[in-house]
Design an enzyme around this catalytic site. Structure first.
Site, PDB file in Angstrom:
ATOM      1  N   LYS A  46       0.841  -1.209   0.000  1.00  0.00           N
ATOM      2  CA  LYS A  46       0.000   0.000   0.000  1.00  0.00           C
ATOM      3  C   LYS A  46       0.872   1.255   0.000  1.00  0.00           C
ATOM      4  O   LYS A  46       0.672   2.166  -0.801  1.00  0.00           O
ATOM      5  CB  LYS A  46      -0.936   0.012   1.228  1.00  0.00           C
ATOM      6  CG  LYS A  46      -1.885  -1.185   1.283  1.00  0.00           C
ATOM      7  CD  LYS A  46      -2.821  -1.139   2.488  1.00  0.00           C
ATOM      8  CE  LYS A  46      -2.124  -1.211   3.819  1.00  0.00           C
ATOM      9  NZ  LYS A  46      -1.448  -2.484   4.108  1.00  0.00           N
ATOM     10  N   ARG A 102     -10.093   0.188   8.305  1.00  0.00           N
ATOM     11  CA  ARG A 102      -9.574  -1.152   8.586  1.00  0.00           C
ATOM     12  C   ARG A 102     -10.597  -2.027   9.276  1.00  0.00           C
ATOM     13  O   ARG A 102     -10.304  -3.186   9.561  1.00  0.00           O
ATOM     14  CB  ARG A 102      -8.399  -0.996   9.528  1.00  0.00           C
ATOM     15  CG  ARG A 102      -7.062  -1.211   8.871  1.00  0.00           C
ATOM     16  CD  ARG A 102      -6.064  -1.090   9.989  1.00  0.00           C
ATOM     17  NE  ARG A 102      -4.851  -1.752   9.754  1.00  0.00           N
ATOM     18  CZ  ARG A 102      -3.799  -1.187   9.174  1.00  0.00           C
ATOM     19  NH1 ARG A 102      -3.862   0.012   8.674  1.00  0.00           N
ATOM     20  NH2 ARG A 102      -2.684  -1.866   9.087  1.00  0.00           N
ATOM     21  N   ARG A 161      11.704  -5.751   5.216  1.00  0.00           N
ATOM     22  CA  ARG A 161      11.528  -4.294   5.100  1.00  0.00           C
ATOM     23  C   ARG A 161      12.388  -3.531   6.108  1.00  0.00           C
ATOM     24  O   ARG A 161      12.522  -3.898   7.250  1.00  0.00           O
ATOM     25  CB  ARG A 161      10.065  -3.915   5.329  1.00  0.00           C
ATOM     26  CG  ARG A 161       9.865  -2.395   5.357  1.00  0.00           C
ATOM     27  CD  ARG A 161       8.431  -1.982   5.340  1.00  0.00           C
ATOM     28  NE  ARG A 161       7.672  -2.528   6.442  1.00  0.00           N
ATOM     29  CZ  ARG A 161       6.344  -2.446   6.546  1.00  0.00           C
ATOM     30  NH1 ARG A 161       5.656  -1.847   5.582  1.00  0.00           N
ATOM     31  NH2 ARG A 161       5.722  -2.968   7.568  1.00  0.00           N
ATOM     32  N   ARG A 200      10.984  -1.838  11.659  1.00  0.00           N
ATOM     33  CA  ARG A 200       9.810  -1.512  12.474  1.00  0.00           C
ATOM     34  C   ARG A 200       9.606  -2.580  13.548  1.00  0.00           C
ATOM     35  O   ARG A 200       9.763  -3.768  13.279  1.00  0.00           O
ATOM     36  CB  ARG A 200       8.557  -1.438  11.576  1.00  0.00           C
ATOM     37  CG  ARG A 200       8.290  -0.059  11.034  1.00  0.00           C
ATOM     38  CD  ARG A 200       7.218  -0.009   9.976  1.00  0.00           C
ATOM     39  NE  ARG A 200       5.955  -0.646  10.321  1.00  0.00           N
ATOM     40  CZ  ARG A 200       4.876  -0.633   9.532  1.00  0.00           C
ATOM     41  NH1 ARG A 200       4.918   0.014   8.365  1.00  0.00           N
ATOM     42  NH2 ARG A 200       3.774  -1.227   9.881  1.00  0.00           N
ATOM     43  N   ARG A 207      -0.703  -9.493  13.022  1.00  0.00           N
ATOM     44  CA  ARG A 207      -1.288  -8.495  12.106  1.00  0.00           C
ATOM     45  C   ARG A 207      -2.067  -9.178  10.983  1.00  0.00           C
ATOM     46  O   ARG A 207      -3.111  -8.704  10.556  1.00  0.00           O
ATOM     47  CB  ARG A 207      -0.185  -7.597  11.530  1.00  0.00           C
ATOM     48  CG  ARG A 207       0.321  -6.585  12.551  1.00  0.00           C
ATOM     49  CD  ARG A 207       1.690  -6.069  12.191  1.00  0.00           C
ATOM     50  NE  ARG A 207       1.720  -5.300  10.974  1.00  0.00           N
ATOM     51  CZ  ARG A 207       2.824  -5.094  10.251  1.00  0.00           C
ATOM     52  NH1 ARG A 207       3.978  -5.608  10.647  1.00  0.00           N
ATOM     53  NH2 ARG A 207       2.773  -4.369   9.160  1.00  0.00           N
TER      54      ARG A 207
HETATM   55  P1  AP5 Z   1       4.826  -1.553   1.961  1.00  0.00           P
HETATM   56  O1  AP5 Z   1       4.548  -0.747   0.747  1.00  0.00           O
HETATM   57  O2  AP5 Z   1       5.505  -0.900   3.113  1.00  0.00           O
HETATM   58  O3  AP5 Z   1       3.498  -2.333   2.410  1.00  0.00           O
HETATM   59  P2  AP5 Z   1       2.208  -1.835   3.185  1.00  0.00           P
HETATM   60  O4  AP5 Z   1       1.026  -2.482   2.538  1.00  0.00           O
HETATM   61  O5  AP5 Z   1       2.203  -0.348   3.309  1.00  0.00           O
HETATM   62  O6  AP5 Z   1       2.498  -2.562   4.579  1.00  0.00           O
HETATM   63  P3  AP5 Z   1       2.372  -2.007   6.082  1.00  0.00           P
HETATM   64  O7  AP5 Z   1       3.118  -2.978   6.965  1.00  0.00           O
HETATM   65  O8  AP5 Z   1       2.752  -0.575   6.154  1.00  0.00           O
HETATM   66  O9  AP5 Z   1       0.856  -2.202   6.306  1.00  0.00           O
HETATM   67  P4  AP5 Z   1       0.085  -2.338   7.598  1.00  0.00           P
HETATM   68  O10 AP5 Z   1      -1.278  -2.225   7.060  1.00  0.00           O
HETATM   69  O11 AP5 Z   1       0.359  -3.530   8.427  1.00  0.00           O
HETATM   70  O12 AP5 Z   1       0.707  -1.184   8.519  1.00  0.00           O
HETATM   71  P5  AP5 Z   1       0.268   0.298   8.864  1.00  0.00           P
HETATM   72  O13 AP5 Z   1       1.479   1.122   8.923  1.00  0.00           O
HETATM   73  O14 AP5 Z   1      -0.884   0.727   8.026  1.00  0.00           O
HETATM   74  O15 AP5 Z   1       5.705  -2.825   1.499  1.00  0.00           O
HETATM   75  C1  AP5 Z   1       6.176  -3.767   2.433  1.00  0.00           C
HETATM   76  C2  AP5 Z   1       7.567  -4.246   2.021  1.00  0.00           C
HETATM   77  O16 AP5 Z   1       7.460  -4.988   0.805  1.00  0.00           O
HETATM   78  C3  AP5 Z   1       8.556  -3.110   1.738  1.00  0.00           C
HETATM   79  O17 AP5 Z   1       9.847  -3.493   2.135  1.00  0.00           O
HETATM   80  C4  AP5 Z   1       8.490  -2.925   0.215  1.00  0.00           C
HETATM   81  O18 AP5 Z   1       9.707  -2.437  -0.318  1.00  0.00           O
HETATM   82  C5  AP5 Z   1       8.194  -4.347  -0.238  1.00  0.00           C
HETATM   83  N1  AP5 Z   1       7.370  -4.410  -1.429  1.00  0.00           N
HETATM   84  C6  AP5 Z   1       6.348  -3.569  -1.769  1.00  0.00           C
HETATM   85  N2  AP5 Z   1       5.813  -3.951  -2.952  1.00  0.00           N
HETATM   86  C7  AP5 Z   1       6.497  -5.065  -3.331  1.00  0.00           C
HETATM   87  C8  AP5 Z   1       6.414  -5.933  -4.472  1.00  0.00           C
HETATM   88  N3  AP5 Z   1       5.508  -5.706  -5.441  1.00  0.00           N
HETATM   89  N4  AP5 Z   1       7.261  -6.987  -4.549  1.00  0.00           N
HETATM   90  C9  AP5 Z   1       8.180  -7.224  -3.578  1.00  0.00           C
HETATM   91  N5  AP5 Z   1       8.319  -6.428  -2.481  1.00  0.00           N
HETATM   92  C10 AP5 Z   1       7.483  -5.364  -2.370  1.00  0.00           C
HETATM   93  O19 AP5 Z   1      -0.317   0.105  10.362  1.00  0.00           O
HETATM   94  C11 AP5 Z   1       0.529  -0.238  11.440  1.00  0.00           C
HETATM   95  C12 AP5 Z   1      -0.288  -0.351  12.709  1.00  0.00           C
HETATM   96  O20 AP5 Z   1      -0.912   0.931  13.009  1.00  0.00           O
HETATM   97  C13 AP5 Z   1      -1.468  -1.330  12.689  1.00  0.00           C
HETATM   98  O21 AP5 Z   1      -1.044  -2.659  12.973  1.00  0.00           O
HETATM   99  C14 AP5 Z   1      -2.365  -0.739  13.783  1.00  0.00           C
HETATM  100  O22 AP5 Z   1      -1.898  -1.058  15.075  1.00  0.00           O
HETATM  101  C15 AP5 Z   1      -2.210   0.759  13.567  1.00  0.00           C
HETATM  102  N6  AP5 Z   1      -3.219   1.313  12.633  1.00  0.00           N
HETATM  103  C16 AP5 Z   1      -2.956   1.907  11.419  1.00  0.00           C
HETATM  104  N7  AP5 Z   1      -4.097   2.286  10.810  1.00  0.00           N
HETATM  105  C17 AP5 Z   1      -5.109   1.921  11.650  1.00  0.00           C
HETATM  106  C18 AP5 Z   1      -6.531   2.009  11.558  1.00  0.00           C
HETATM  107  N8  AP5 Z   1      -7.138   2.544  10.480  1.00  0.00           N
HETATM  108  N9  AP5 Z   1      -7.260   1.510  12.581  1.00  0.00           N
HETATM  109  C19 AP5 Z   1      -6.686   0.979  13.682  1.00  0.00           C
HETATM  110  N10 AP5 Z   1      -5.342   0.843  13.823  1.00  0.00           N
HETATM  111  C20 AP5 Z   1      -4.558   1.313  12.817  1.00  0.00           C
HETATM  112 MG    MG Z   2       2.347   1.003   4.910  1.00  0.00          MG
END
Ligand code: AP5
Ligand code: MG
Length: 208
Positions: free
Chosen positions: A13, A87, A123, A155, A166
């Site tokens: 994402k 989410r 990552r 992270r 997760r």
């Molecule tokens: P990346 O692009 O970073 O993936 P992402 O989908 O953004 O993954 P996140 O871990 O950021 O998602 P998440 O939903 O768990 O975390 P968030 O920060 O939202 O890519 C991942 C890796 O893969 C990178 O190294 C990248 O280079 C690589 N990659 C990308 N594309 C690729 C490809 N095509 N091929 C190979 N490699 C690739 O949330 C974190 C925490 O915050 C949650 O757990 C929760 O506690 C809280 N939180 C956030 N939002 C909410 C909400 N709305 N409600 C409640 N709690 C929330």
């Molecule tokens: Mg992200």
């Protein structure tokens, strides 16, 4: 337009959001990035967020919806890209109430759990600006630090046991959000399993 990026942790994402905001001139709000900044700043929100994030759990819906309401009021005239929100179905329903007639489009990036585990274990992120790196993909800064000068780190929630939690939370609470937008006729889907460039090509094909 309000574009919502849906997908498992590690679906890409954040990676695809970087491309999409440029292509479609959108403001990017990653709730995860916003919460990580609050943790780094040691605010009250950050102290609460840290407990949930380190455990791989979601923050309460009312806290997240309060953040989104403020953000939407401050950005009434801009196209928005939400990354990591909504989410839960309750967050999606809350967003519907805040839309005030604005059009919404959800885009789900699909990857399997094994790919997620590999990607998140590899990552690395910048502690200062949040930029994402990945040594497996060869995406790393030239020096030891991020191009902004910040420290590159892993992270806390990218440890194996937290990744598993997760994913469990994603399947239980966030996958129903995909069905919510499908039922509204507002869901597009893209294959997230190729390289980042291939995934972006696939997204452009469904979006335009
Ligand atoms: P990346 O692009 O970073 O993936 P992402 O989908 O953004 O993954 P996140 O871990 O950021 O998602 P998440 O939903 O768990 O975390 P968030 O920060 O939202 O890519 C991942 C890796 O893969 C990178 O190294 C990248 O280079 C690589 N990659 C990308 N594309 C690729 C490809 N095509 N091929 C190979 N490699 C690739 O949330 C974190 C925490 O915050 C949650 O757990 C929760 O506690 C809280 N939180 C956030 N939002 C909410 C909400 N709305 N409600 C409640 N709690 C929330
Ligand atoms: Mg992200």
């Amino acid at each position: 337009m309000i574009l919502i990026l849906l997908g498992a942790p590690g679906a890409g994402k954040g990676t695809q959001a970087e491309n999409l905001v440029k292509q479609f001139n959108l403001q990017h709000l990653s709730t995860g990035d916003l919460l990580r900044s609050a943790v780094a700043d040691g605010t009250e929100l950050g102290k609460t967020a840290r407990e949930y994030m380190d455990a791989g759990k979601l923050l309460p819906d009312d806290i997240i919806l309060g953040i989104i309401k403020d953000y939407m009021q401050q950005n009434r005239d801009s196209g928005l890209l939400f990354d990591g929100f909504p989410r839960t179905v309750a967050q999606a329903e809350g967003l519907s109430e805040l839309l005030e007639g604005r059009d919404v489009q959800a885009l789900s990036i699909k990857v399997d759990d094994n790919a997620v585990i590999k990607r998140l274990s590899a990552r690395r992120s910048c502690r200062n600006c949040g930029k994402v790196y990945n040594p497996v993909l060869g995406i790393m800064p030239a020096g030891a630090n991020c191009e902004c000068g910040g420290e590159i780190y892993q992270r806390d929630d990218d440890r194996a046991e937290t990744i598993a939690k997760r994913l469990e939370v994603y399947h239980e609470l966030t996958e129903p959000v995909i069905d919510f937008y499908r039922a509204m006729g507002k869901l597009l889907e893209a294959d997230g399993s190729g390289t980042p460039v291939e995934v972006f090509e696939g997204i452009r094909e469904v979006l335009v």
